[in-house]
Design a protein around this motif. Sequence first.
Motif, PDB file in Angstrom:
ATOM      1  N   PHE A  51       0.851  -1.188   0.000  1.00  7.88           N
ATOM      2  CA  PHE A  51       0.000   0.000   0.000  1.00  7.88           C
ATOM      3  C   PHE A  51       0.884   1.234   0.000  1.00  7.88           C
ATOM      4  N   ARG A  52       0.499   2.209  -0.823  1.00  5.18           N
ATOM      5  CA  ARG A  52       1.180   3.488  -0.836  1.00  5.18           C
ATOM      6  C   ARG A  52       0.530   4.420   0.177  1.00  5.18           C
ATOM      7  N   ASP A  54      -1.061   7.045  -0.159  1.00 10.63           N
ATOM      8  CA  ASP A  54      -2.372   7.573  -0.539  1.00 10.63           C
ATOM      9  C   ASP A  54      -3.458   6.503  -0.460  1.00 10.63           C
ATOM     10  N   THR A  55      -3.182   5.387   0.193  1.00  7.39           N
ATOM     11  CA  THR A  55      -4.043   4.210   0.385  1.00  7.39           C
ATOM     12  C   THR A  55      -4.246   3.425  -0.911  1.00  7.39           C
ATOM     13  N   GLU A  56      -3.515   3.752  -1.960  1.00  8.70           N
ATOM     14  CA  GLU A  56      -3.597   3.009  -3.209  1.00  8.70           C
ATOM     15  C   GLU A  56      -2.844   1.690  -3.071  1.00  8.70           C
ATOM     16  N   GLN A  57      -3.465   0.614  -3.531  1.00  7.30           N
ATOM     17  CA  GLN A  57      -2.848  -0.702  -3.434  1.00  7.30           C
ATOM     18  C   GLN A  57      -2.106  -1.027  -4.729  1.00  7.30           C
ATOM     19  N   VAL A  58      -0.940  -1.643  -4.590  1.00  7.05           N
ATOM     20  CA  VAL A  58      -0.139  -2.027  -5.745  1.00  7.05           C
ATOM     21  C   VAL A  58       0.462  -3.401  -5.476  1.00  7.05           C
ATOM     22  N   VAL A  71      -1.337  -1.698 -10.356  1.00  4.28           N
ATOM     23  CA  VAL A  71      -1.964  -0.728  -9.462  1.00  4.28           C
ATOM     24  C   VAL A  71      -3.464  -0.997  -9.405  1.00  4.28           C
ATOM     25  N   ARG A  73      -7.196   0.290  -7.735  1.00  2.00           N
ATOM     26  CA  ARG A  73      -7.810   1.489  -7.172  1.00  2.00           C
ATOM     27  C   ARG A  73      -9.183   1.179  -6.582  1.00  2.00           C
TER      28      ARG A  73
END
Length: 294
Positions: A51-52, A54-58, A71, A73
Amino acid sequence: MPRSTRTRSLIVGATTVALLGSLAGAGGARAASPTATPKAAAPCVVDSPAFRKDTEQVVYEVSFGTPSATVLRPGGLGYVPTALAYDRRYSEGAGFGSFYAVSPKGVVNYVRVNSTARPNGSVAYSYSQQRIRSGWQGVRQLAEGYDRLFALSGGTLVRYAKQWDPDYGLGKRTVIDGSFADVRTMAYARGEERPSGADLDVLIATLSSGALVEYSITQSGRVARVTTLAATGFGSYASLSLGPCEIEGARGLLGITTAGTAYAFFDPDEADGSARDMVRVKVATGWRATSYSS
């Protein structure tokens, strides 16, 4: 009981391939690294969901030497986990898999990522969460071992038995003897079955000193041995993940440094107690994240 090295590799291999297949098939935005080096490493598949900030999962992945970053979203998680670990039992058939995530408030949740195809061909993502326990403030590493989950808080390491009914629950709690304060990253390496029945859980870890070690842990919670695979060279990694290879007895590793540089490792013999025969290849840059799964 822990699975043997061979059985464990087959199970992880099947679920990892299923997870990566669902990522590609469900419309995840897959983008090759700008420094991709196809076929640079061994016949292994290693992924590191993250998780980044900005709460974005990758999902970072190296498959047969080729790196990629997928990525996702989805909406609804609402926080960046302080620690997470994928549940390999249910990584197939559940969108992008299921994982344990510890929130900044110390709540451990069981999370599923769901995907829904839209008429226009796009994909909508959402999370469904089940609260498991609270009081996990300070948990900084999780390591998943198929039917067990290890949680590291400060220098204290605890093993939980994963329940099958309900499938997201945690059962018996065992505090592991000793201090693990110098552990930086941690992953479940394998289970070792012994003729005597004294089966072991083997964790691989990087230490603040830069060492790469394996802890062999008994079912009673005693550290039977600590094996130093390498005395130095592993101090800069924020994440170290393991994955299966087509060669029996071998393993792949994916190390991501705090600067976001990713290296693929090939270890031809996972149980020889040494990293001298490991091959390391730089495969990507810019793979920064706030929280990584082992």
